[in-house]
Scaffold this motif. Structure first.
Motif, PDB file in Angstrom:
ATOM      1  N   ILE A 171       8.053  -2.656   6.666  1.00  0.00           N
ATOM      2  CA  ILE A 171       7.409  -2.839   5.469  1.00  0.00           C
ATOM      3  C   ILE A 171       6.342  -1.454   5.737  1.00  0.00           C
ATOM      4  CG2 ILE A 171       5.230  -4.140   4.831  1.00  0.00           C
ATOM      5  CD1 ILE A 171       8.076  -5.016   3.940  1.00  0.00           C
ATOM      6  N   SER A 172       5.797  -1.217   6.917  1.00  0.00           N
ATOM      7  CA  SER A 172       4.825  -0.142   7.236  1.00  0.00           C
ATOM      8  C   SER A 172       5.419   1.208   6.748  1.00  0.00           C
ATOM      9  CB  SER A 172       4.535  -0.055   8.767  1.00  0.00           C
ATOM     10  OG  SER A 172       3.786  -1.234   8.779  1.00  0.00           O
ATOM     11  N   TYR A 173       6.709   1.464   7.073  1.00  0.00           N
ATOM     12  CA  TYR A 173       7.619   2.666   6.786  1.00  0.00           C
ATOM     13  C   TYR A 173       7.701   2.962   5.294  1.00  0.00           C
ATOM     14  CZ  TYR A 173      11.154   6.111   6.488  1.00  0.00           C
ATOM     15  OH  TYR A 173      11.967   7.319   6.220  1.00  0.00           O
ATOM     16  N   LEU A 174       7.864   1.968   4.509  1.00  0.00           N
ATOM     17  CA  LEU A 174       8.537   1.894   3.054  1.00  0.00           C
ATOM     18  C   LEU A 174       7.357   2.994   2.294  1.00  0.00           C
ATOM     19  CD1 LEU A 174       9.852  -1.548   2.344  1.00  0.00           C
ATOM     20  CD2 LEU A 174      11.203   0.678   2.765  1.00  0.00           C
ATOM     21  N   PRO A 175       6.017   2.495   2.258  1.00  0.00           N
ATOM     22  CA  PRO A 175       5.272   3.329   1.403  1.00  0.00           C
ATOM     23  C   PRO A 175       4.955   4.782   2.063  1.00  0.00           C
ATOM     24  CG  PRO A 175       3.973   1.519   2.568  1.00  0.00           C
ATOM     25  CD  PRO A 175       5.244   1.477   3.076  1.00  0.00           C
ATOM     26  N   VAL A 176       5.015   4.872   3.675  1.00  0.00           N
ATOM     27  CA  VAL A 176       4.703   6.334   4.213  1.00  0.00           C
ATOM     28  C   VAL A 176       5.836   7.208   3.972  1.00  0.00           C
ATOM     29  CG1 VAL A 176       2.961   5.154   5.542  1.00  0.00           C
ATOM     30  CG2 VAL A 176       4.907   5.745   6.427  1.00  0.00           C
ATOM     31  N   ARG A 177       7.135   6.837   3.457  1.00  0.00           N
ATOM     32  CA  ARG A 177       8.161   7.823   3.374  1.00  0.00           C
ATOM     33  C   ARG A 177       7.657   8.850   2.569  1.00  0.00           C
ATOM     34  NH1 ARG A 177      12.648   4.341   0.772  1.00  0.00           N
ATOM     35  NH2 ARG A 177      10.514   3.611  -0.279  1.00  0.00           N
ATOM     36  N   ASP A 192      -1.756  20.430  -1.638  1.00  0.00           N
ATOM     37  CA  ASP A 192      -2.307  19.619  -2.166  1.00  0.00           C
ATOM     38  C   ASP A 192      -3.066  18.583  -1.136  1.00  0.00           C
ATOM     39  OD1 ASP A 192      -1.746  20.751  -4.583  1.00  0.00           O
ATOM     40  OD2 ASP A 192       0.089  19.680  -4.868  1.00  0.00           O
ATOM     41  N   ALA A 193      -2.209  18.085  -0.301  1.00  0.00           N
ATOM     42  CA  ALA A 193      -2.713  17.066   0.671  1.00  0.00           C
ATOM     43  C   ALA A 193      -4.163  17.483   1.308  1.00  0.00           C
ATOM     44  CB  ALA A 193      -1.665  16.597   1.923  1.00  0.00           C
ATOM     45  N   LEU A 194      -4.350  18.779   1.743  1.00  0.00           N
ATOM     46  CA  LEU A 194      -5.425  19.490   2.293  1.00  0.00           C
ATOM     47  C   LEU A 194      -6.450  19.098   1.519  1.00  0.00           C
ATOM     48  CD1 LEU A 194      -4.146  22.379   4.169  1.00  0.00           C
ATOM     49  CD2 LEU A 194      -5.637  20.489   5.308  1.00  0.00           C
ATOM     50  N   LYS A 195      -6.301  19.379   0.079  1.00  0.00           N
ATOM     51  CA  LYS A 195      -7.398  19.319  -0.873  1.00  0.00           C
ATOM     52  C   LYS A 195      -7.728  17.729  -1.286  1.00  0.00           C
ATOM     53  CE  LYS A 195      -6.199  23.683  -2.825  1.00  0.00           C
ATOM     54  NZ  LYS A 195      -5.277  24.568  -3.809  1.00  0.00           N
ATOM     55  N   GLY A 196      -6.719  16.974  -0.757  1.00  0.00           N
ATOM     56  CA  GLY A 196      -7.076  15.508  -1.229  1.00  0.00           C
ATOM     57  C   GLY A 196      -6.644  15.296  -2.591  1.00  0.00           C
ATOM     58  N   LYS A 197      -5.848  16.046  -2.953  1.00  0.00           N
ATOM     59  CA  LYS A 197      -5.353  15.786  -4.651  1.00  0.00           C
ATOM     60  C   LYS A 197      -4.588  14.599  -4.623  1.00  0.00           C
ATOM     61  CE  LYS A 197      -4.996  20.222  -6.619  1.00  0.00           C
ATOM     62  NZ  LYS A 197      -4.278  21.471  -7.285  1.00  0.00           N
ATOM     63  N   LYS A 198      -5.086  13.477  -5.762  1.00  0.00           N
ATOM     64  CA  LYS A 198      -4.159  12.408  -5.805  1.00  0.00           C
ATOM     65  C   LYS A 198      -3.085  12.384  -6.821  1.00  0.00           C
ATOM     66  CE  LYS A 198      -7.621  10.217  -3.677  1.00  0.00           C
ATOM     67  NZ  LYS A 198      -8.248  11.286  -3.033  1.00  0.00           N
ATOM     68  N   ALA A 251      -0.052  -7.724   2.823  1.00  0.00           N
ATOM     69  CA  ALA A 251      -1.309  -6.981   3.378  1.00  0.00           C
ATOM     70  C   ALA A 251      -0.857  -5.672   4.062  1.00  0.00           C
ATOM     71  CB  ALA A 251      -2.223  -7.895   4.093  1.00  0.00           C
ATOM     72  N   ILE A 252      -0.142  -5.511   4.839  1.00  0.00           N
ATOM     73  CA  ILE A 252       0.485  -4.245   5.663  1.00  0.00           C
ATOM     74  C   ILE A 252       0.755  -3.468   4.610  1.00  0.00           C
ATOM     75  CG2 ILE A 252       1.908  -3.373   7.337  1.00  0.00           C
ATOM     76  CD1 ILE A 252       1.930  -6.049   8.802  1.00  0.00           C
ATOM     77  N   PHE A 253       1.500  -3.776   3.730  1.00  0.00           N
ATOM     78  CA  PHE A 253       2.221  -2.979   2.518  1.00  0.00           C
ATOM     79  C   PHE A 253       0.937  -2.187   1.905  1.00  0.00           C
ATOM     80  CE2 PHE A 253       4.209  -1.755  -1.461  1.00  0.00           C
ATOM     81  CZ  PHE A 253       5.368  -1.043  -0.918  1.00  0.00           C
ATOM     82  N   ASP A 254       0.144  -3.128   1.425  1.00  0.00           N
ATOM     83  CA  ASP A 254      -1.118  -2.645   0.688  1.00  0.00           C
ATOM     84  C   ASP A 254      -1.945  -1.829   1.575  1.00  0.00           C
ATOM     85  OD1 ASP A 254      -3.156  -3.024  -1.469  1.00  0.00           O
ATOM     86  OD2 ASP A 254      -4.250  -3.901   0.287  1.00  0.00           O
ATOM     87  N   SER A 255      -2.087  -2.068   2.629  1.00  0.00           N
ATOM     88  CA  SER A 255      -2.956  -1.225   3.630  1.00  0.00           C
ATOM     89  C   SER A 255      -2.311   0.220   3.801  1.00  0.00           C
ATOM     90  CB  SER A 255      -2.985  -1.596   5.003  1.00  0.00           C
ATOM     91  OG  SER A 255      -3.817  -2.806   5.081  1.00  0.00           O
ATOM     92  N   GLN A 256      -1.064   0.323   3.859  1.00  0.00           N
ATOM     93  CA  GLN A 256      -0.207   1.619   4.000  1.00  0.00           C
ATOM     94  C   GLN A 256      -0.186   2.494   2.607  1.00  0.00           C
ATOM     95  OE1 GLN A 256      -0.058   1.478   7.133  1.00  0.00           O
ATOM     96  NE2 GLN A 256       2.090   2.124   7.221  1.00  0.00           N
ATOM     97  N   VAL A 257      -0.063   1.573   1.372  1.00  0.00           N
ATOM     98  CA  VAL A 257      -0.246   2.260   0.290  1.00  0.00           C
ATOM     99  C   VAL A 257      -1.484   3.091   0.034  1.00  0.00           C
ATOM    100  CG1 VAL A 257      -0.031   1.954  -2.285  1.00  0.00           C
ATOM    101  CG2 VAL A 257       1.786   0.959  -0.799  1.00  0.00           C
ATOM    102  N   SER A 289      -3.695   3.713   2.537  1.00  0.00           N
ATOM    103  CA  SER A 289      -3.765   5.004   3.447  1.00  0.00           C
ATOM    104  C   SER A 289      -3.224   6.285   2.922  1.00  0.00           C
ATOM    105  CB  SER A 289      -3.199   4.646   4.728  1.00  0.00           C
ATOM    106  OG  SER A 289      -3.630   3.618   5.487  1.00  0.00           O
ATOM    107  N   VAL A 290      -1.863   6.102   2.588  1.00  0.00           N
ATOM    108  CA  VAL A 290      -1.113   7.576   1.879  1.00  0.00           C
ATOM    109  C   VAL A 290      -2.262   7.873   0.739  1.00  0.00           C
ATOM    110  CG1 VAL A 290       0.811   8.347   1.117  1.00  0.00           C
ATOM    111  CG2 VAL A 290       1.040   6.767   2.895  1.00  0.00           C
ATOM    112  N   PHE A 291      -2.543   6.864   0.076  1.00  0.00           N
ATOM    113  CA  PHE A 291      -3.262   7.360  -1.312  1.00  0.00           C
ATOM    114  C   PHE A 291      -4.457   7.942  -0.830  1.00  0.00           C
ATOM    115  CE2 PHE A 291      -6.134   6.545  -4.777  1.00  0.00           C
ATOM    116  CZ  PHE A 291      -5.431   7.295  -5.787  1.00  0.00           C
ATOM    117  N   LYS A 292      -5.376   7.517   0.036  1.00  0.00           N
ATOM    118  CA  LYS A 292      -6.786   7.552   0.298  1.00  0.00           C
ATOM    119  C   LYS A 292      -6.882   8.794   1.346  1.00  0.00           C
ATOM    120  CE  LYS A 292     -10.880   5.851  -0.774  1.00  0.00           C
ATOM    121  NZ  LYS A 292     -11.378   6.023  -2.112  1.00  0.00           N
TER     122      LYS A 292
END
Lengths: 230, 391
Positions: free
Chosen positions: B370-376, B385-391, B263-269, B271-274
């Protein structure tokens, strides 16, 4: 280096990889911007306006050339040095406001000051002053989702000037606004430029913005086509 | 000072960010706190069982140690015949002699272990004073399990047959002088306790013992040719059993923990995407990418912080209450005793500060990893690209 020049762009080229080839977004740009200027980069989409603003704001680095902010080359700075430069000397205004959704208006404006480790009293004073400048001190406790687009852009302006930066870079600041709000925003920015002496640099193809500019730099295909001071 | 300020600020921001995320946050926290409570519950139960088991086995069976005849092996019944001998008297040692015998309850032949212990001993909790007080020919003590299995009660006389030192079979009636209740099945099942002096007379084995119970002051100077085992060595099997049980239950809370970490991993993925635009904004306002990575990792880790706080609010009063009233083990106790496992009718869970700290530590550390892995990914993100919210 002329001490009056807050920004100096020397032979800057920016290329982006596109598949196996490269696209040249900016080609051999040379510009000097003096302190307190109210300058706009205009031109059609894809002419390189936003790319140039991003390079000046140390959000990206040029493929070639140098960008000097107050005499220092931002292209060779480390991540931490670039972050410090942005926090202390550069304010940003974005087309889509980029407010942090979970924070109140007050907290959004306060954010750059938190990074500068200002005291609570100093932060409160500066935030209320910035909100006064943009006429929003009465909605300080609202969330970004509770205000209009025009108000959101004014909050973004307050956030960009709260730390009294040397430069504010505004990327299409009126693109998402109606005419009334667009003029209101430009009036505020002009007033801030005159009263606080902040250097403003815009990218826009909105005629309402162009009306206000004292210097208009026209870009086309990544090159400076025209540089005109009114 | 700067670092402390920055960490403090990151904590404040992370807390605000996850609290404002609404239902998703609370679902993750609920799952994680449930796993936390389960880990604490099971471990407290095994710790409580361990403490009770150690106390009972020391008080009833092992004393502070045993000096064992070199030919005797408690796991090998064939060694009972020869695994005994003369011992040097020592005020800190209490002898126990073991012989094989048979009893005949209801006309059935039941093999038993006949154990002799001085009736005036005080080293273990066996109520041997009953042997002293009894006026019958051969008074005997048995455990409740033995009494139930053979339908025996206090005052019953029963025929017992044994071999004396010359190998000759003798038989006499013994009388049940007392029935004791203990959580230690290894002194109960299939065993009859009589006074050692009487046993010496019955078997002709004078001044002999199979093992000697030692008190805390025994200094190992006497009976040096026998094998001394301190109580820790004697409890080794029990510790191994507890660890085995603990390992078995860790599967259950391991699954819960895994769900929470997913659940944490999913939240982190997510977060980084959204939240790319937000990431870009942080950087534009003066954060380094490293600091944004830290902030997002902290957000994930904060799920664990909050879950441990919520879990503690549930677990501490619950386990304190259970420590007072105990958890009934009636459905398992008979089966466990028949298998020779020391278990009380109630287990009193015991949450030690060490157990609590260790559990919090591991929940938080695993959540942080687990939290760190997706946010690397943030470190490699293009800010524009991030500022524009480009996926």
């Amino acid at each position: 280096m002329n001490t009056n020049n807050i920004i100096e762009i020397q032979n800057v080229t920016k290329r982006f990889p596109v598949g196996e080839t490269e696209f040249t977004a900016l080609s051999d740009i040379n510009l000097k911007i003096k302190k307190g200027e109210f300058t706009g980069l205009i031109g059609p989409s894809g002419s390189g306006k936003t790319t140039l603003l991003n390079l000046i704001g140390a959000l990206d680095i040029p493929s070639e050339g140098e960008i000097l902010i107050s005499g220092k080359n931002v292209a060779v700075k480390s991540d931490a040095e670039s972050a410090l430069l942005r926090n202390e000397h550069i304010g940003f205004i974005f087309q889509s406001y980029n407010l942090l959704p979970v924070y109140s208006i007050f907290e959004n404006v306060e954010f750059p000051l938190l990074l500068q480790k200002k005291s609570k009293a100093e932060r409160k004073h500066a935030v209320m002053q910035a909100l006064d400048w943009v006429g929003l001190s009465d909605i300080a406790n609202k969330k970004p989702s509770q205000i209009s687009g025009g108000q959101a852009q004014r909050v973004a302006i307050a956030r960009s000037i709260v730390k009294k930066p040397d430069i504010v870079l505004a990327d299409e600041p009126t693109a998402n606004l109606d005419s009334t709000n667009a003029y209101k925003i430009m009036d505020i920015l002009k007033k801030l430029n005159e009263e606080l002496g902040i250097t403003f640099m815009f990218s826009s193809h909105d005629s309402k913005v162009i009306e206000y500019l004292r210097r208009v730099i026209t870009l086309e295909d990544g090159k400076v086509k025209n540089d005109e001071t009114k | 000072m700067d670092t402390l300020y920055n960490i403090g600020l990151s904590f404040r921001l992370a807390f605000r960010n996850i609290i404002s995320s609404g239902l998703r946050t609370w679902l993750t926290i609920t799952t994680l706190s449930l796993a936390f409570v389960m880990i604490l519950f099971f471990n407290s139960m095994y710790t409580g069982w361990e403490y009770q088991g150690i106390r009972d086995q020391v008080n009833w069976e092992f004393a502070q140690g045993q000096v064992i005849h070199p030919d005797y092996d408690k796991l090998d019944p064939f060694t009972i015949e020869s695994g005994h001998g003369n011992y040097e008297k020592d005020a800190h040692l209490t002898p126990v002699l073991i012989r094989q015998a048979n009893i005949y309850p209801d006309g059935r032949m039941v093999p038993i272990l006949l154990k002799g212990i001085p009736a005036d001993q005080q080293i273990v909790e066996l109520p041997t004073q009953l042997l002293k007080e009894s006026k019958v020919n051969i008074p005997a003590l048995i455990g409740l399990g033995m009494a139930q299995d053979n339908n025996l009660k206090v005052g019953d006389a029963i025929l017992m047959r044994w071999k004396d030192k010359n190998g000759t079979f003798d038989a006499q009636n013994i009388t049940i002088a007392g029935i004791f209740e203990t959580n230690v099945p290894t002194i109960d099942a299939g065993q009859i306790w009589i006074d050692l002096n009487r046993m010496n007379q019955l078997t002709g084995l004078q001044q002999e013992a199979t093992y000697l119970l030692a008190d805390a002051e025994y200094n190992q100077t006497t009976n040096a040719s026998w094998n001394y085992k301190d109580k820790e060595a004697l409890l080794k099997e029990f510790y191994e059993l507890i660890e085995l049980k603990r390992g078995g239950s860790s599967f259950l809370y391991g699954i819960l923990m895994l769900i929470a970490l997913i659940a944490i991993f999913d939240s982190q993925v997510f977060s980084v995407f959204k939240r790319q635009k937000e990431i870009g904004t942080y950087i534009a306002l003066g954060f380094t990418k490293k600091r944004v990575t830290f902030l997002f990792t902290l957000e994930g880790t904060m799920y664990a912080f909050i879950a441990t706080v919520v879990g503690s609010i549930i677990a501490i009063p619950l386990l304190s209450w259970l420590h007072e009233v105990g958890i009934p083990m009636t459905s398992n106790v008979d089966q466990s005793r028949k298998m020779g496992i020391t278990v009380g009718e109630y287990i009193y869970p015991l949450m030690t500060p060490e157990l609590f700290t260790k559990t919090v530590f591991w929940v938080v550390v695993l959540s942080a990893v687990i939290s760190y892995l997706p946010v690397r990914k943030i470190a490699k993100m293009n800010t524009v690209d991030a500022l524009k919210g480009k996926k």
